[in-house]
Scaffold this motif. Structure first.
Motif, PDB file in Angstrom:
ATOM      1  N   MET A   1       0.846  -1.200   0.000  1.00  0.00           N
ATOM      2  CA  MET A   1       0.000   0.000   0.000  1.00  0.00           C
ATOM      3  C   MET A   1       0.882   1.251   0.000  1.00  0.00           C
ATOM      4  SD  MET A   1      -3.134   0.957   2.596  1.00  0.00           S
ATOM      5  CE  MET A   1      -2.091   1.099   4.030  1.00  0.00           C
ATOM      6  N   THR A   2       0.569   2.197  -0.858  1.00  0.00           N
ATOM      7  CA  THR A   2       1.344   3.431  -0.950  1.00  0.00           C
ATOM      8  C   THR A   2       1.180   4.259   0.316  1.00  0.00           C
ATOM      9  OG1 THR A   2       1.014   3.481  -3.341  1.00  0.00           O
ATOM     10  CG2 THR A   2       1.753   5.517  -2.291  1.00  0.00           C
ATOM     11  N   ARG A   3       2.295   4.730   0.823  1.00  0.00           N
ATOM     12  CA  ARG A   3       2.238   5.570   2.017  1.00  0.00           C
ATOM     13  C   ARG A   3       1.761   6.982   1.660  1.00  0.00           C
ATOM     14  NH1 ARG A   3       7.970   4.468   4.883  1.00  0.00           N
ATOM     15  NH2 ARG A   3       8.699   4.880   2.742  1.00  0.00           N
ATOM     16  N   LYS A   4       1.116   7.637   2.603  1.00  0.00           N
ATOM     17  CA  LYS A   4       0.402   8.890   2.330  1.00  0.00           C
ATOM     18  C   LYS A   4       1.314  10.059   1.959  1.00  0.00           C
ATOM     19  CE  LYS A   4      -3.360   7.671   5.529  1.00  0.00           C
ATOM     20  NZ  LYS A   4      -4.419   7.474   4.539  1.00  0.00           N
ATOM     21  N   LEU A   5       2.567  10.037   2.433  1.00  0.00           N
ATOM     22  CA  LEU A   5       3.478  11.152   2.166  1.00  0.00           C
ATOM     23  C   LEU A   5       4.760  10.665   1.494  1.00  0.00           C
ATOM     24  CD1 LEU A   5       3.123  13.199   5.499  1.00  0.00           C
ATOM     25  CD2 LEU A   5       1.904  13.563   3.345  1.00  0.00           C
ATOM     26  N   GLU A   6       4.642   9.629   0.709  1.00  0.00           N
ATOM     27  CA  GLU A   6       5.812   9.034   0.061  1.00  0.00           C
ATOM     28  C   GLU A   6       6.584  10.075  -0.747  1.00  0.00           C
ATOM     29  OE1 GLU A   6       8.404   6.371  -0.052  1.00  0.00           O
ATOM     30  OE2 GLU A   6       6.453   5.501   0.489  1.00  0.00           O
ATOM     31  N   GLY A   7       7.878  10.250  -0.409  1.00  0.00           N
ATOM     32  CA  GLY A   7       8.739  11.162  -1.141  1.00  0.00           C
ATOM     33  C   GLY A   7       8.528  12.632  -0.850  1.00  0.00           C
ATOM     34  N   LYS A   8       7.654  12.968   0.086  1.00  0.00           N
ATOM     35  CA  LYS A   8       7.366  14.371   0.392  1.00  0.00           C
ATOM     36  C   LYS A   8       8.415  14.948   1.344  1.00  0.00           C
ATOM     37  CE  LYS A   8       3.305  14.447  -1.756  1.00  0.00           C
ATOM     38  NZ  LYS A   8       3.062  15.281  -2.951  1.00  0.00           N
ATOM     39  N   ILE A   9       8.573  16.264   1.271  1.00  0.00           N
ATOM     40  CA  ILE A   9       9.462  16.993   2.167  1.00  0.00           C
ATOM     41  C   ILE A   9       8.584  17.801   3.124  1.00  0.00           C
ATOM     42  CG2 ILE A   9      11.362  18.627   2.378  1.00  0.00           C
ATOM     43  CD1 ILE A   9      11.952  16.019   0.754  1.00  0.00           C
ATOM     44  N   ALA A  10       8.765  17.566   4.427  1.00  0.00           N
ATOM     45  CA  ALA A  10       7.931  18.221   5.434  1.00  0.00           C
ATOM     46  C   ALA A  10       8.796  19.003   6.410  1.00  0.00           C
ATOM     47  CB  ALA A  10       7.097  17.191   6.183  1.00  0.00           C
ATOM     48  N   VAL A  11       8.240  20.090   6.922  1.00  0.00           N
ATOM     49  CA  VAL A  11       8.874  20.879   7.972  1.00  0.00           C
ATOM     50  C   VAL A  11       7.904  20.957   9.146  1.00  0.00           C
ATOM     51  CG1 VAL A  11       9.726  23.161   8.651  1.00  0.00           C
ATOM     52  CG2 VAL A  11      10.272  22.243   6.381  1.00  0.00           C
ATOM     53  N   VAL A  12       8.415  20.657  10.334  1.00  0.00           N
ATOM     54  CA  VAL A  12       7.610  20.715  11.556  1.00  0.00           C
ATOM     55  C   VAL A  12       8.329  21.621  12.550  1.00  0.00           C
ATOM     56  CG1 VAL A  12       6.644  19.421  13.500  1.00  0.00           C
ATOM     57  CG2 VAL A  12       6.721  18.373  11.224  1.00  0.00           C
ATOM     58  N   THR A  13       7.764  22.798  12.818  1.00  0.00           N
ATOM     59  CA  THR A  13       8.369  23.654  13.846  1.00  0.00           C
ATOM     60  C   THR A  13       7.868  23.202  15.214  1.00  0.00           C
ATOM     61  OG1 THR A  13       6.624  25.353  13.752  1.00  0.00           O
ATOM     62  CG2 THR A  13       8.496  25.589  12.240  1.00  0.00           C
ATOM     63  N   GLY A  14       8.723  23.369  16.205  1.00  0.00           N
ATOM     64  CA  GLY A  14       8.380  22.847  17.523  1.00  0.00           C
ATOM     65  C   GLY A  14       8.260  21.334  17.486  1.00  0.00           C
ATOM     66  N   GLY A  15       9.220  20.689  16.818  1.00  0.00           N
ATOM     67  CA  GLY A  15       9.108  19.257  16.564  1.00  0.00           C
ATOM     68  C   GLY A  15       9.903  18.368  17.496  1.00  0.00           C
ATOM     69  N   SER A  16      10.456  18.934  18.564  1.00  0.00           N
ATOM     70  CA  SER A  16      11.329  18.139  19.422  1.00  0.00           C
ATOM     71  C   SER A  16      10.598  17.447  20.572  1.00  0.00           C
ATOM     72  CB  SER A  16      12.466  19.006  19.985  1.00  0.00           C
ATOM     73  OG  SER A  16      11.958  20.076  20.748  1.00  0.00           O
ATOM     74  N   ALA A  17       9.318  17.740  20.753  1.00  0.00           N
ATOM     75  CA  ALA A  17       8.559  17.128  21.853  1.00  0.00           C
ATOM     76  C   ALA A  17       7.073  17.230  21.557  1.00  0.00           C
ATOM     77  CB  ALA A  17       8.880  17.823  23.190  1.00  0.00           C
ATOM     78  N   GLY A  18       6.292  16.483  22.319  1.00  0.00           N
ATOM     79  CA  GLY A  18       4.844  16.617  22.300  1.00  0.00           C
ATOM     80  C   GLY A  18       4.211  16.377  20.946  1.00  0.00           C
ATOM     81  N   ILE A  19       3.265  17.247  20.581  1.00  0.00           N
ATOM     82  CA  ILE A  19       2.504  17.097  19.342  1.00  0.00           C
ATOM     83  C   ILE A  19       3.420  17.170  18.125  1.00  0.00           C
ATOM     84  CG2 ILE A  19       0.799  18.241  17.868  1.00  0.00           C
ATOM     85  CD1 ILE A  19      -0.656  19.032  20.521  1.00  0.00           C
TER      86      ILE A  19
ATOM     87  N   PRO B   1       4.598  16.971  27.452  1.00  0.00           N
ATOM     88  CA  PRO B   1       5.513  17.588  28.417  1.00  0.00           C
ATOM     89  C   PRO B   1       5.149  19.036  28.717  1.00  0.00           C
ATOM     90  CG  PRO B   1       6.748  16.294  26.818  1.00  0.00           C
ATOM     91  CD  PRO B   1       5.315  16.320  26.338  1.00  0.00           C
ATOM     92  N   GLY B   2       4.623  19.738  27.717  1.00  0.00           N
ATOM     93  CA  GLY B   2       4.216  21.121  27.935  1.00  0.00           C
ATOM     94  C   GLY B   2       3.105  21.245  28.965  1.00  0.00           C
ATOM     95  N   LEU B   3       2.135  20.339  28.902  1.00  0.00           N
ATOM     96  CA  LEU B   3       1.050  20.365  29.883  1.00  0.00           C
ATOM     97  C   LEU B   3       1.589  20.118  31.279  1.00  0.00           C
ATOM     98  CD1 LEU B   3      -2.087  20.538  30.260  1.00  0.00           C
ATOM     99  CD2 LEU B   3      -2.090  18.042  30.142  1.00  0.00           C
ATOM    100  N   ASP B   4       2.566  19.247  31.385  1.00  0.00           N
ATOM    101  CA  ASP B   4       3.135  18.912  32.697  1.00  0.00           C
ATOM    102  C   ASP B   4       3.792  20.106  33.370  1.00  0.00           C
ATOM    103  OD1 ASP B   4       2.325  16.259  32.538  1.00  0.00           O
ATOM    104  OD2 ASP B   4       4.220  15.579  31.643  1.00  0.00           O
ATOM    105  N   THR B   5       4.192  21.113  32.579  1.00  0.00           N
ATOM    106  CA  THR B   5       4.884  22.261  33.170  1.00  0.00           C
ATOM    107  C   THR B   5       3.963  23.147  33.995  1.00  0.00           C
ATOM    108  OG1 THR B   5       4.563  23.659  31.201  1.00  0.00           O
ATOM    109  CG2 THR B   5       6.578  22.326  31.301  1.00  0.00           C
ATOM    110  N   PHE B   6       2.654  23.091  33.730  1.00  0.00           N
ATOM    111  CA  PHE B   6       1.771  23.964  34.511  1.00  0.00           C
ATOM    112  C   PHE B   6       0.594  23.234  35.151  1.00  0.00           C
ATOM    113  CE2 PHE B   6      -1.060  23.955  30.881  1.00  0.00           C
ATOM    114  CZ  PHE B   6      -2.298  24.299  31.400  1.00  0.00           C
ATOM    115  N   ALA B   7       0.390  21.976  34.823  1.00  0.00           N
ATOM    116  CA  ALA B   7      -0.789  21.271  35.315  1.00  0.00           C
ATOM    117  C   ALA B   7      -0.370  20.079  36.178  1.00  0.00           C
ATOM    118  CB  ALA B   7      -1.650  20.795  34.146  1.00  0.00           C
ATOM    119  N   ASN B   8      -0.723  20.139  37.471  1.00  0.00           N
ATOM    120  CA  ASN B   8      -0.499  18.982  38.333  1.00  0.00           C
ATOM    121  C   ASN B   8      -1.665  18.011  38.180  1.00  0.00           C
ATOM    122  OD1 ASN B   8      -2.645  20.044  39.846  1.00  0.00           O
ATOM    123  ND2 ASN B   8      -1.281  21.046  41.311  1.00  0.00           N
TER     124      ASN B   8
END
Length: 245
Positions: A1-19, A187-194
Motif C-alpha cells: 500500500m502506498t504511504r500517504k506522504l511518500e517522497g514528500k518533504i515536510a517541515v515541523v516547527t516545535g518538533g522536538s517534543a509533544g505534538i 511535556p508542555g502540559l506537565d509544566t503547569f498542570a499537576n
C-alpha cells in the motif's frame, strides 16, 4: 500500500517534543523526510535520534526571523522544496486579567502569532504548488478560558490566518488548515498542570479524558495528505468534544 506522504518533504516547527514530535514520527512513517525545529539543542538531538535517518534537526526559535531564515536556507540547500509545513511552535502562559504584563503579551504574540506568520511567509518560495500548510490552533481560540485571555487571542489569530491565507494562496492551490487540540497529555502540559488540574480538565471534556499527542498527529496527517484534498481554510478540533458542547 502506498504511504500517504511518500517522497514528500515536510517541515515541523516545535518538533522536538509533544505534538510536534508525534507528528514528525507520523510523517516519517508515511514516507516523508522531515525537518524539525526546537529551541534547545539537547532536546532536538534526542528527537532526531528517536526519529531516525529521515529526520533533520535545525535549532531555531520561531519568534526570531533570523532563525527562520536559517531553517529555510537549510531546507532549500538540502531538498529545494517543501510539500508539507506544520507551523506548530508555540507556547502558553497563565496570566489572570488585571495582572497581564507587557512582557507576557509580547512573549505570547511573538511566538504564537508573529512566529507563525513569518514561518509561513518565509516558507512561501519553497512551498510546492498544491502544498499543505497546517497551523496549530487550540480550543482556546473559541472558548473564553479564564486567565488565558492573551493566549486565547493568539489562537483566534491563528484561525483567522488560515482563512486569509487560503484566499491569498488559492492561485497556487496551497491548502491552509488549522488543527485545534483540547487538553493533550504532553511535556508542555506537565509544566503547569499537576494531577488536580489535569483531573479538572478531564471533567470539562465530554469524552472524559486527556488526549494524546499521537491523536493530534493523526489529524495533522489527514490535513497534510491528499486524504484532505478538498479541505481548505478549515479548523479541525481534536478535543474530545470540549469546544463543541
Amino acid at each position: 500500500m502506498t504511504r500517504k506522504l511518500e517522497g514528500k518533504i515536510a517541515v515541523v516547527t516545535g518538533g522536538s517534543a509533544g505534538i510536534g514530535l508525534a507528528t514528525a514520527q507520523r510523517f516519517i512513517d508515511e514516507g516523508a523526510t522531515v525537518f524539525i525545529t526546537g529551541r534547545r539543542q539537547a532536546e532536538l538531538d534526542a528527537a532526531v535520534k528517536q526519529l531516525g535517518p529521515k529526520a533533520v534537526g535545525v535549532q531555531a526559535d520561531a519568534a526570531k526571523l533570523a532563525d527562520l531564515a536559517h531553517l529555510f536556507d537549510t531546507v532549500k540547500a538540502a531538498k529545494g522544496k517543501i510539500d508539507v509545513l506544520f507551523a506548530n511552535a508555540g507556547g502558553y502562559e497563565f496570566s489572570p486579567f488585571g495582572q497581564i504584563t507587557e512582557d507576557v503579551y509580547d512573549k505570547m504574540f511573538d511566538i504564537n502569532v508573529k512566529g507563525v506568520l513569518f514561518t509561513v511567509q518565509q516558507a512561501l518560495p519553497l512551498l510546492s504548488d498544491g502544498a499543505s500548510v497546517v497551523l496549530t490552533g487550540s480550543v482556546s481560540g473559541s472558548k473564553g478560558m479564564e486567565s488565558f485571555s492573551v493566549y486565547n487571542a493568539t489562537k483566534a489569530a491563528i484561525r483567522s490566518f488560515a482563512r486569509s491565507w487560503t484566499a491569498d494562496l488559492k492561485a497556487r492551490r496551497i491548502r491552509v488548515n488549522v488543527v485545534s487540540p483540547g487538553p493533550i497529555q504532553t511535556p508542555g502540559l506537565d509544566t503547569f498542570a499537576n494531577d488536580d488540574v489535569k483531573g479538572f480538565l478531564k471533567t470539562l471534556v465530554p469524552l472524559g479524558r486527556l488526549g494524546t499527542a499521537d491523536e493530534v498527529a493523526k489529524a495533522v496527517l489527514f490535513l497534510a495528505s491528499d486524504d484532505s484534498s478538498f479541505v481548505a481554510g478549515a479548523e479541525l478540533f481534536v478535543d474530545g468534544g470540549l469546544a463543541q458542547i
